[in-house]
Write a protein that holds these residues in place. Structure first.
Motif, short mmCIF file in Angstrom:
data_model
loop_
_atom_site.label_atom_id
_atom_site.label_comp_id
_atom_site.label_asym_id
_atom_site.label_seq_id
_atom_site.Cartn_x
_atom_site.Cartn_y
_atom_site.Cartn_z
N UNK A 59 25.77 8.67 87.88
CA UNK A 59 24.53 9.43 88.08
C UNK A 59 23.32 8.54 88.33
N UNK A 60 23.35 7.29 87.88
CA UNK A 60 22.22 6.39 88.08
C UNK A 60 22.54 5.25 89.05
N UNK A 61 23.73 5.28 89.61
CA UNK A 61 24.18 4.21 90.51
C UNK A 61 23.52 4.36 91.88
N UNK A 62 23.18 3.22 92.48
CA UNK A 62 22.73 3.15 93.87
C UNK A 62 23.82 2.44 94.69
N UNK A 63 23.83 2.69 95.97
CA UNK A 63 24.79 2.00 96.83
C UNK A 63 24.19 1.72 98.20
N UNK A 64 24.68 0.66 98.81
CA UNK A 64 24.32 0.28 100.18
C UNK A 64 25.62 -0.07 100.90
N UNK A 65 25.81 0.47 102.08
CA UNK A 65 27.02 0.18 102.84
C UNK A 65 26.83 -0.98 103.81
N UNK A 66 27.93 -1.63 104.11
CA UNK A 66 27.92 -2.80 104.97
C UNK A 66 27.45 -2.51 106.39
N UNK A 67 27.86 -1.38 106.96
CA UNK A 67 27.72 -1.24 108.41
C UNK A 67 27.87 0.21 108.84
N UNK A 68 27.61 0.43 110.12
CA UNK A 68 27.80 1.75 110.73
C UNK A 68 27.96 1.56 112.24
N UNK A 69 28.81 2.38 112.83
CA UNK A 69 28.94 2.39 114.29
C UNK A 69 27.65 2.88 114.94
N UNK A 70 27.32 2.32 116.08
CA UNK A 70 26.21 2.82 116.89
C UNK A 70 26.74 3.91 117.81
N UNK A 71 26.05 5.06 117.78
CA UNK A 71 26.39 6.16 118.67
C UNK A 71 27.07 7.33 117.99
N UNK A 72 27.43 7.20 116.70
CA UNK A 72 28.10 8.29 115.99
C UNK A 72 27.13 8.97 115.04
N UNK A 73 27.06 10.29 115.14
CA UNK A 73 26.27 11.06 114.19
C UNK A 73 26.89 10.99 112.80
N UNK A 74 26.10 11.18 111.74
CA UNK A 74 26.65 11.13 110.39
C UNK A 74 27.78 12.14 110.15
N UNK A 75 27.78 13.23 110.92
CA UNK A 75 28.81 14.26 110.76
C UNK A 75 30.09 13.96 111.56
N UNK A 76 30.06 12.94 112.41
CA UNK A 76 31.25 12.57 113.18
C UNK A 76 32.32 12.08 112.21
N UNK A 77 33.56 12.52 112.41
CA UNK A 77 34.59 12.20 111.42
C UNK A 77 35.01 10.73 111.39
N UNK A 78 34.49 9.92 112.31
CA UNK A 78 34.73 8.48 112.26
C UNK A 78 33.47 7.67 111.92
N UNK A 79 32.38 8.36 111.63
CA UNK A 79 31.19 7.63 111.18
C UNK A 79 31.44 7.15 109.75
N UNK A 80 30.74 6.10 109.39
CA UNK A 80 30.95 5.55 108.05
C UNK A 80 30.22 6.35 106.97
N UNK A 81 29.18 7.08 107.35
CA UNK A 81 28.59 8.04 106.40
C UNK A 81 29.61 9.12 106.06
#
Length: 243
Positions: A59-81
């Motif tokens: 509940x108090x944890x924060x996170x940051x991800x390494x990377x993300x593809x350029x060109x994919x919306x967050x809802x795309x099933x291959x986006x890292x979000x």
């Protein structure tokens, strides 16, 4: 650099989850550096189980991800979000406002400024890593030099080939990504690499070689003050690593 040999993938994921749980329980407001790909999926499933069944509190944890593809919306099933939501965040009691995956659409330069601002204000307690067959970490591809900070990376053909299995066709694989720089990765307090599968060359250079080279970015782990490599028995045996 500490090396742990796990007997199989299930044990590998359990050990990785143990390491993360220890940090979360010791520092409930910790910042986790997270990764995508096939290697951490089992660890994320185990952390979700521990949250659900054993009270591991995010509940108090924060996170940051390494990377993300350029060109994919967050809802795309291959986006890292989408990957992070479906593999971890939807299954634990984390506030998604406290999670950060860089934007893959819109103004790339603005997205990179935001990414770098987030990294500048985040003290990452542990950075989870996978590794590409060519030794890349995040999307920092091998080359003559490496970047310190978050940047736009042109993906190598070998990376596109490796990721094509997740898309309808190779042509659908994005050619660019935004990624933490190796400096961002190395500034994390701890590093944890999960390595398995057909990664013989990267594993050999990291565990058996003496060189630290931008031609195999994962070798920079050798100079981090608190780095752990978690390798499965099958891969360790393939490269002749005895521990």
């Amino acid at each position: 650099m500490k090396v742990i040999i796990a007997e199989d993938y299930t044990k590998q994921c359990s050990i990785a989850a143990d390491i993360f749980e220890e940090i979360i329980r010791a520092k409930p407001d910790c910042c986790l550096g997270l990764a995508t790909g096939s290697s951490p999926v089992g660890m994320y499933q185990e952390l979700a189980r521990r949250c659900r069944e054993e009270g591991l509190d995010f509940s108090r944890v924060h996170s940051v991800n390494l990377d993300e593809y350029v060109g994919l919306e967050p809802t795309h099933d291959q986006s890292y979000r989408y990957f992070m939501d479906t593999n971890l965040f939807d299954h634990i009691n984390i506030d998604k406002c406290n999670t950060y995956v860089a934007k893959g659409t819109g103004d790339v330069e603005a997205n990179l400024r935001e990414f770098n601002d987030v990294l500048a204000s985040s003290e990452i307690d542990i950075q989870l890593l996978g590794v590409g067959g060519d030794g890349h970490i995040g999307f920092n591809e091998p080359g003559d030099s490496l970047y310190d900070h978050a940047h736009l990376e042109v993906l190598d053909e070998s990376t596109i080939d490796a990721n094509a299995r997740f898309f309808a066709s190779r042509d659908d694989v994005p050619r660019y990504a935004v990624t933490m720089g190796v400096g961002d990765i190395m500034r994390a307090k701890r590093l944890l690499l999960i390595i398995n599968g057909n990664k013989e060359d990267a594993a050999s250079q990291l565990l058996l070689g003496d060189r630290i080279t931008p031609r195999c970015p994962v070798t920079l782990m050798k100079i981090h003050p608190d780095a752990t490599v978690l390798i499965d028995r099958a891969l360790a045996d393939k490269i002749g690593y005895k521990g």
